[in-house]
Design a protein around this motif. Sequence first.
Motif, PDB file in Angstrom:
ATOM      1  N   GLU A  28       0.318  -0.800  -0.303  1.00  0.00           N
ATOM      2  CA  GLU A  28       0.064   0.023  -0.166  1.00  0.00           C
ATOM      3  C   GLU A  28       1.002   1.033  -0.083  1.00  0.00           C
ATOM      4  O   GLU A  28       0.608   2.265  -0.685  1.00  0.00           O
ATOM      5  N   MET A  29       2.019   1.337   0.746  1.00  0.00           N
ATOM      6  CA  MET A  29       2.840   2.188   0.519  1.00  0.00           C
ATOM      7  C   MET A  29       3.472   2.319  -0.646  1.00  0.00           C
ATOM      8  O   MET A  29       4.095   3.918  -1.339  1.00  0.00           O
ATOM      9  N   VAL A  30       3.419   2.051  -1.911  1.00  0.00           N
ATOM     10  CA  VAL A  30       4.578   1.852  -2.237  1.00  0.00           C
ATOM     11  C   VAL A  30       2.825   2.534  -3.704  1.00  0.00           C
ATOM     12  O   VAL A  30       4.024   3.206  -4.926  1.00  0.00           O
ATOM     13  N   LYS A  31       2.205   1.639  -3.272  1.00  0.00           N
ATOM     14  CA  LYS A  31       1.438   2.062  -4.521  1.00  0.00           C
ATOM     15  C   LYS A  31       1.099   3.584  -4.095  1.00  0.00           C
ATOM     16  O   LYS A  31       0.802   4.010  -4.756  1.00  0.00           O
ATOM     17  N   ASN A  32       0.913   4.288  -2.720  1.00  0.00           N
ATOM     18  CA  ASN A  32       0.644   5.154  -2.470  1.00  0.00           C
ATOM     19  C   ASN A  32       1.625   6.844  -2.875  1.00  0.00           C
ATOM     20  O   ASN A  32       1.582   7.392  -3.595  1.00  0.00           O
ATOM     21  N   ALA A  33       3.217   5.754  -2.805  1.00  0.00           N
ATOM     22  CA  ALA A  33       4.140   6.385  -3.360  1.00  0.00           C
ATOM     23  C   ALA A  33       4.053   6.585  -5.123  1.00  0.00           C
ATOM     24  O   ALA A  33       4.193   8.155  -5.377  1.00  0.00           O
ATOM     25  N   GLY A  34       3.247   5.685  -5.476  1.00  0.00           N
ATOM     26  CA  GLY A  34       3.691   5.657  -7.552  1.00  0.00           C
ATOM     27  C   GLY A  34       2.608   6.643  -7.866  1.00  0.00           C
ATOM     28  O   GLY A  34       2.571   7.298  -8.283  1.00  0.00           O
ATOM     29  N   GLN A  35       1.424   6.495  -6.843  1.00  0.00           N
ATOM     30  CA  GLN A  35       0.274   7.752  -7.525  1.00  0.00           C
ATOM     31  C   GLN A  35       0.756   9.864  -6.783  1.00  0.00           C
ATOM     32  O   GLN A  35      -0.070  10.116  -7.907  1.00  0.00           O
ATOM     33  N   LEU A  37       3.415   9.704  -7.043  1.00  0.00           N
ATOM     34  CA  LEU A  37       4.381  10.537  -8.051  1.00  0.00           C
ATOM     35  C   LEU A  37       3.942  10.763  -9.252  1.00  0.00           C
ATOM     36  O   LEU A  37       4.021  11.379 -10.460  1.00  0.00           O
ATOM     37  N   GLY A  38       2.941   9.624  -9.878  1.00  0.00           N
ATOM     38  CA  GLY A  38       1.366  10.470 -10.817  1.00  0.00           C
ATOM     39  C   GLY A  38       1.040  11.479 -11.023  1.00  0.00           C
ATOM     40  O   GLY A  38       0.910  12.180 -12.202  1.00  0.00           O
ATOM     41  N   ASP A  39       0.777  11.316  -9.960  1.00  0.00           N
ATOM     42  CA  ASP A  39       0.115  12.884  -9.450  1.00  0.00           C
ATOM     43  C   ASP A  39       0.866  13.826  -9.819  1.00  0.00           C
ATOM     44  O   ASP A  39       0.413  14.886 -10.611  1.00  0.00           O
ATOM     45  N   ALA A  40       2.335  13.892  -9.558  1.00  0.00           N
ATOM     46  CA  ALA A  40       3.189  15.593  -9.839  1.00  0.00           C
ATOM     47  C   ALA A  40       3.624  15.518 -10.586  1.00  0.00           C
ATOM     48  O   ALA A  40       3.731  16.383 -11.149  1.00  0.00           O
ATOM     49  N   ALA A  41       4.091  14.582 -11.590  1.00  0.00           N
ATOM     50  CA  ALA A  41       4.022  14.311 -12.383  1.00  0.00           C
ATOM     51  C   ALA A  41       3.270  14.874 -14.002  1.00  0.00           C
ATOM     52  O   ALA A  41       2.632  15.539 -14.717  1.00  0.00           O
ATOM     53  N   SER A  42       1.668  14.514 -13.379  1.00  0.00           N
ATOM     54  CA  SER A  42       0.393  15.120 -14.333  1.00  0.00           C
ATOM     55  C   SER A  42      -0.025  16.728 -13.925  1.00  0.00           C
ATOM     56  O   SER A  42      -0.171  17.889 -15.215  1.00  0.00           O
ATOM     57  N   SER A  43       0.689  17.500 -12.778  1.00  0.00           N
ATOM     58  CA  SER A  43       0.849  18.395 -12.254  1.00  0.00           C
ATOM     59  C   SER A  43       1.875  19.633 -12.904  1.00  0.00           C
ATOM     60  O   SER A  43       1.382  20.572 -13.854  1.00  0.00           O
ATOM     61  N   ILE A  44       3.199  18.940 -13.287  1.00  0.00           N
ATOM     62  CA  ILE A  44       3.719  19.133 -13.319  1.00  0.00           C
ATOM     63  C   ILE A  44       3.600  19.503 -15.236  1.00  0.00           C
ATOM     64  O   ILE A  44       3.690  20.391 -15.783  1.00  0.00           O
ATOM     65  N   ALA A  45       3.737  18.299 -16.184  1.00  0.00           N
ATOM     66  CA  ALA A  45       2.718  18.369 -17.556  1.00  0.00           C
ATOM     67  C   ALA A  45       1.534  19.564 -17.628  1.00  0.00           C
ATOM     68  O   ALA A  45       1.733  20.274 -18.866  1.00  0.00           O
ATOM     69  N   ALA A  46       0.187  19.515 -16.229  1.00  0.00           N
ATOM     70  CA  ALA A  46      -0.481  20.728 -17.206  1.00  0.00           C
ATOM     71  C   ALA A  46       0.184  22.389 -16.839  1.00  0.00           C
ATOM     72  O   ALA A  46       0.193  22.586 -17.261  1.00  0.00           O
ATOM     73  N   PHE A  47       1.238  22.457 -16.239  1.00  0.00           N
ATOM     74  CA  PHE A  47       1.358  23.763 -15.787  1.00  0.00           C
ATOM     75  C   PHE A  47       2.509  24.223 -16.944  1.00  0.00           C
ATOM     76  O   PHE A  47       2.438  25.054 -17.410  1.00  0.00           O
ATOM     77  N   VAL A  48       3.240  23.442 -17.503  1.00  0.00           N
ATOM     78  CA  VAL A  48       4.199  22.920 -18.698  1.00  0.00           C
ATOM     79  C   VAL A  48       3.128  23.993 -19.963  1.00  0.00           C
ATOM     80  O   VAL A  48       3.240  24.727 -20.363  1.00  0.00           O
TER      81      VAL A  48
END
Length: 52
Positions: A28-35, A37-48
């Motif tokens: 569960e901890m690994v799943k949450n960390a992956g999620q 990171l995915g959310d952060a990447a999506s936010s950066i992509a939306a910003f760019v």
Amino acid sequence: MSLKKVLVWLAIAFVVFYVIQQPESSAEMVKNAGQALGDAASSIAAFVSSLA
């Protein structure tokens, strides 16, 4: 053996022990960390893309 090497091996041993003792919560901890990171990447992509 240097202190840094000893600390690295102790950290690895702790992670292995934790995974063996509590595999469900480890997964569960690994799943949450992956999620996160995915959310952060999506936010950066939306910003760019909003810059263009």
